[in-house]
Scaffold this motif. Structure first.
Motif, mmCIF file in Angstrom:
data_model
loop_
_atom_site.group_PDB
_atom_site.id
_atom_site.type_symbol
_atom_site.label_atom_id
_atom_site.label_comp_id
_atom_site.label_asym_id
_atom_site.label_seq_id
_atom_site.Cartn_x
_atom_site.Cartn_y
_atom_site.Cartn_z
ATOM 1 N N ALA A 176 0.831 -1.211 0.000
ATOM 2 C CA ALA A 176 0.000 0.000 0.000
ATOM 3 C C ALA A 176 0.861 1.254 0.000
ATOM 4 N N CYS A 177 1.978 1.229 0.736
ATOM 5 C CA CYS A 177 2.883 2.380 0.759
ATOM 6 C C CYS A 177 3.450 2.657 -0.630
ATOM 7 N N VAL A 178 3.816 1.588 -1.344
ATOM 8 C CA VAL A 178 4.337 1.751 -2.705
ATOM 9 C C VAL A 178 3.255 2.329 -3.613
ATOM 10 N N PHE A 179 2.033 1.793 -3.475
ATOM 11 C CA PHE A 179 0.936 2.202 -4.349
ATOM 12 C C PHE A 179 0.422 3.610 -4.022
ATOM 13 N N ILE A 180 0.284 3.914 -2.732
ATOM 14 C CA ILE A 180 -0.417 5.135 -2.330
ATOM 15 C C ILE A 180 0.529 6.276 -1.965
ATOM 16 N N LEU A 181 1.826 5.968 -1.763
ATOM 17 C CA LEU A 181 2.780 7.026 -1.406
ATOM 18 C C LEU A 181 3.778 7.273 -2.528
#
Length: 310
Positions: free
Chosen positions: A201-206
């Motif tokens: 999620a960090c890769v996708f959303i940040l």
């Protein structure tokens, strides 16, 4: 787990383990910041609704950002203030999961809204003749709905994965709100799946949105430098400077939160970073837009003039 396992029905937020005098001082400081956050973002929302000149896609997204910032503060700060006055007051398991969902949902949504705002600036400066066609109200509405829906769905995935875990004690969360990583430390089961999903999620959303913002502003900067007149360059850049400041604050604090070197008290360091992320960022955003944006300052003057002329 054994037959003695019991489920946890409430958590105790440890917050800031400081002296009573310091806690009361922080209560006053955070209460003031909370009031400024609600007031500043409320003023931004009021100006956008009252001034027809601000009924544009840029301020449509800014209004959504103000709603996110108000909800951000309302999600974490009241519970933190309660804990400063009464450190022994627990939060229910349902309340904790709700707080985790809201915080993650708002964080994801703000990331996506900042991308939408950078895309709006890119179209306005790089394709001005097609701006009204590309950024129609229908497109703006769809982009806003996508931001809120994706942010909420991704947060729901995290919460569902937490709910499958057993919590059998201890029930003390070393944080001032139910931050997901702090909650996972209390689970008495394997949390590797949760950790993998959080990383993805960090890769996708940040990282994904940050790259899109950087690409947009690289194109914007290139277009601005090709404008022949100095006045035209200044005017074009002024429409982006406030958004750049907000992007820098949001993504900067998020990157520091995940990339800062480990200290001897990493959890205390994380509390300070999350405090900046959840309290001071929402307070600073309306200040940045009101001080660095000529259109917002002009709208504020027009509203004041209408009030004095009545």
């Amino acid at each position: 787990m054994g037959g003695n396992q019991t489920s946890v029905t409430e958590f105790l937020l440890l917050g800031f383990p400081l002296s009573r005098r310091t806690q009361l001082l922080l209560f006053g400081l955070f209460s003031l910041s909370y009031a400024f956050t609600l007031l500043g973002n409320g003023v931004i929302l009021g100006l956008i609704s009252l001034d027809s000149r601000l009924h544009t896609p840029m301020y449509f997204f800014l209004a959504h950002l103000a709603v996110v910032d108000i909800t951000y503060a309302c999600t974490t700060v009241p519970q933190m203030l309660v804990n400063l006055l009464n450190p022994a007051k627990p939060i229910s398991f349902v309340g904790c999961m709700t707080q985790t969902f809201l915080f993650l949902s708002l964080a994801h949504t703000e990331c996506l809204l900042l991308v939408m705002m950078s895309y709006d600036r890119y179209v306005a400066i790089c394709h001005p003749l097609r701006y009204s066609v590309i950024m129609s109200w229908r497109v703006c509405t769809v982009l806003a709905v996508i931001s809120w829906a994706c942010g909420s769905l991704l947060a729901l995935v995290h919460v569902v994965l937490i709910l499958r875990l057993p919590f059998c004690g201890p029930h003390e969360i070393n944080h001032f709100f139910c931050e997901i990583l702090s909650v996972l430390k209390l689970a008495c089961a394997d949390t590797r799946l949760n950790q993998v999903v959080i990383f993805a999620a960090c890769v996708f959303i940040l990282l994904g949105p940050l790259c899109l913002v950087l690409v947009s502003y690289t194109r914007i900067l290139s277009a601005i430098l090709r404008i022949p007149s100095g006045e035209g360059r200044r005017k074009a850049f002024s429409t982006c400077s406030s958004h750049l400041c907000v992007v820098g604050l949001f993504f900067g604090s998020a990157i520091v939160m995940y990339m800062a070197p480990k200290s001897r008290h990493p959890e205390e360091q994380q509390k300070i970073l999350f405090l900046f992320y959840s309290l001071f960022n929402p307070m600073l955003n309306p200040l940045i837009y009101s001080l660095r944006n000529a259109e917002v300052k002009g709208a504020l003057r027009r509203v004041k003039w209408k009030q004095t002329s009545v």
